[in-house]
Design an enzyme around this catalytic site. Structure first.
Site, PDB file in Angstrom:
ATOM      1  N   ASP A  58       0.858  -1.014   0.100  1.00 50.08           N
ATOM      2  CA  ASP A  58      -0.011   0.036   0.142  1.00 50.08           C
ATOM      3  C   ASP A  58       0.990   1.396   0.053  1.00 50.08           C
ATOM      4  O   ASP A  58       2.232   1.323   0.406  1.00 50.08           O
ATOM      5  CB  ASP A  58      -0.883   0.005   1.178  1.00 50.08           C
ATOM      6  CG  ASP A  58      -0.251   0.147   2.593  1.00 50.08           C
ATOM      7  OD1 ASP A  58       0.838  -0.597   2.815  1.00 50.08           O
ATOM      8  OD2 ASP A  58      -0.669   0.796   3.491  1.00 50.08           O
ATOM      9  N   GLU A 114       0.148  -1.277   5.480  1.00 52.76           N
ATOM     10  CA  GLU A 114       1.221  -1.085   6.560  1.00 52.76           C
ATOM     11  C   GLU A 114       1.096   0.396   6.826  1.00 52.76           C
ATOM     12  O   GLU A 114       1.224   0.842   8.138  1.00 52.76           O
ATOM     13  CB  GLU A 114       2.590  -1.357   5.936  1.00 52.76           C
ATOM     14  CG  GLU A 114       3.594  -1.128   6.862  1.00 52.76           C
ATOM     15  CD  GLU A 114       4.309   0.110   6.936  1.00 52.76           C
ATOM     16  OE1 GLU A 114       5.202   0.687   7.598  1.00 52.76           O
ATOM     17  OE2 GLU A 114       3.767   1.322   5.998  1.00 52.76           O
TER      18      GLU A 114
END
Length: 409
Positions: free
Chosen positions: A80, A174
């Site tokens: 991400d 994350e």
């Protein structure tokens, strides 16, 4: 190494911006789409045990090529990108043989300046990849993914380089603090690992903040302002009083190194109810507890001054300093240092003023320090990366795999 750059450029075309307001995992559909793409790439490379679960955790293994037993090690990166800036329609720019001065980003007025970012002075002669000034780049952490996969491809192409089992893990979310939530350490199979998620060349990190989030909720009484005399209690004024009670010299913009802070990161304000969102950070557990106690004391003071129950504090611990879990295994750091030195890189051991998947994974039984990617200015439109830095990260990963195998020969 041209394939390294091409990989990275392919990866940044995927919009994988995580969404903190979505409790599903992954929090955005683009992450799963990217994971499916990566899964196919790992299969085509010939890796074993390639798996992608319904939550977007992608794992694979490069089997050992030596006859003796070597501990399995892992490399981890997240798919991400941060919610702080758009990750859609990323349009990278190439700056060849950078020789100093401002770098114009795109067609607008945005500039990457060595005055604002003095680290550019150390990158003369480097080939840089920047944004076009409208989005982030995505080097955090697609550079890490590209570097890990390129290193694995290098090991496959050169079977004369000895290595044990190499486990690969790519995680979702994350950037919103959930990257390790559903990570299956047992399935991953490594005895220790490294996140490839750092910044400038040489960074090696095994210390990070202890972290707590703090929500301060202020309750007011809303009455028509025309008849509010001695009746209205404005929650926004209470919130302002509380913020003024926080130490002005213990904020992110006034601290560095091992100094902790209180950070007001969000505010939702109205007369009847106002909420302040803080993050509290300290490298020492005792320091974190003292900061939490300080906030509790200030809430109690305000409630005593105003009226009991007007202010409420909710504390939630987020993660702890991985140093506690990594230091008992000094060989993990020593191997990384040896690999860097073998690649003519001076290790720069420094604390992470933040948190990583590695911190959470370390407390889940997988000691996991952090290694550089060669990137800078993550989370914003001024993000950029050095191609030479990316190449060095690949070299370190390959050498680290080799050094680990040779240690157990």
């Amino acid at each position: 190494m041209n394939e390294l750059v091409q990989r990275f450029l392919r990866y940044v075309t995927f919009n994988t911006q995580s969404n903190p307001n979505n409790l599903e995992c992954p929090s955005s559909p683009g992450q799963y789409t990217f994971a499916e793409f990566l899964k196919q790439e790992l299969i085509e490379l010939g890796l074993a045990d390639v798996s992608l679960d319904s939550n977007g955790y992608l794992m694979a293994k490069l089997p050992s090529n030596v006859a003796y037993e070597v501990p399995a090690i892992g490399f981890v990166a997240h798919m991400d990108t941060a919610p702080d800036a758009s990750g859609e329609n990323v349009n990278p720019q190439f700056i060849e043989d950078y020789q100093g001065g401002d770098i114009a980003l795109g067609k607008g007025d945005e500039v990457l300046s060595p005055i604002q970012y003095p680290e550019l002075h150390k990158l003369h002669g480097h080939n840089l990849i920047t944004t076009d000034g409208s989005t982030l780049l995505g080097a955090d952490n697609k550079a890490g993914i590209a570097e890990i996969i390129s290193a694995i491809a290098e090991l496959i192409a050169h079977p004369d380089i000895p290595h044990g089992d190499i486990c690969i893990g790519f995680t979702p979310d994350e950037e919103i603090g959930r990257g390790a939530n559903l990570f299956d350490v047992e399935k991953f199979g490594a005895q220790w690992a490294y996140t490839i998620d750092g910044g400038p060349v040489g960074e090696l990190e095994f210390e990070n903040f202890n972290a707590t989030s703090a929500d301060v909720i202020c309750y007011g009484t809303n009455v028509h302002p025309g008849t509010a005399k001695d009746k209205m209690v404005n929650a926004m004024n209470i919130a302002a009083q509380f913020q003024l009670m926080m130490p002005a010299d213990e904020t992110p913009e006034t601290t560095q190194g091992y100094e902790g802070f209180y950070h007001l990161k969000s505010a939702e304000m109205s007369v009847a109810r106002s909420e302040l969102g803080y993050i509290i950070r300290d490298f020492e557990r005792d320091g974190l507890e003292k900061r939490k106690t300080f906030m509790e004391q200030k809430v109690a003071e305000l409630n005593e001054k105003l009226e009991k129950g007007r202010v409420e504090l909710r504390l939630t611990d987020s993660y702890f300093n991985m140093k506690e879990m990594v230091e008992p295994h000094p060989h993990i750091i020593e191997l990384a240092k040896e690999a860097m030195i073998a690649c003519d890189i001076q290790p720069q051991i420094k604390p992470i003023r933040g948190g990583t998947d590695g911190a959470r994974l370390s407390f889940m039984g997988l000691p996991c320090p952090n290694i550089f990617t060669g990137g800078y200015n993550f989370h914003g439109i001024h993000e950029f990366i050095s191609i030479e830095g990316m190449e060095q990260a690949v070299q370190v990963i390959v050498t680290l795999a080799e050094k680990t195998a040779l240690r157990y020969q």
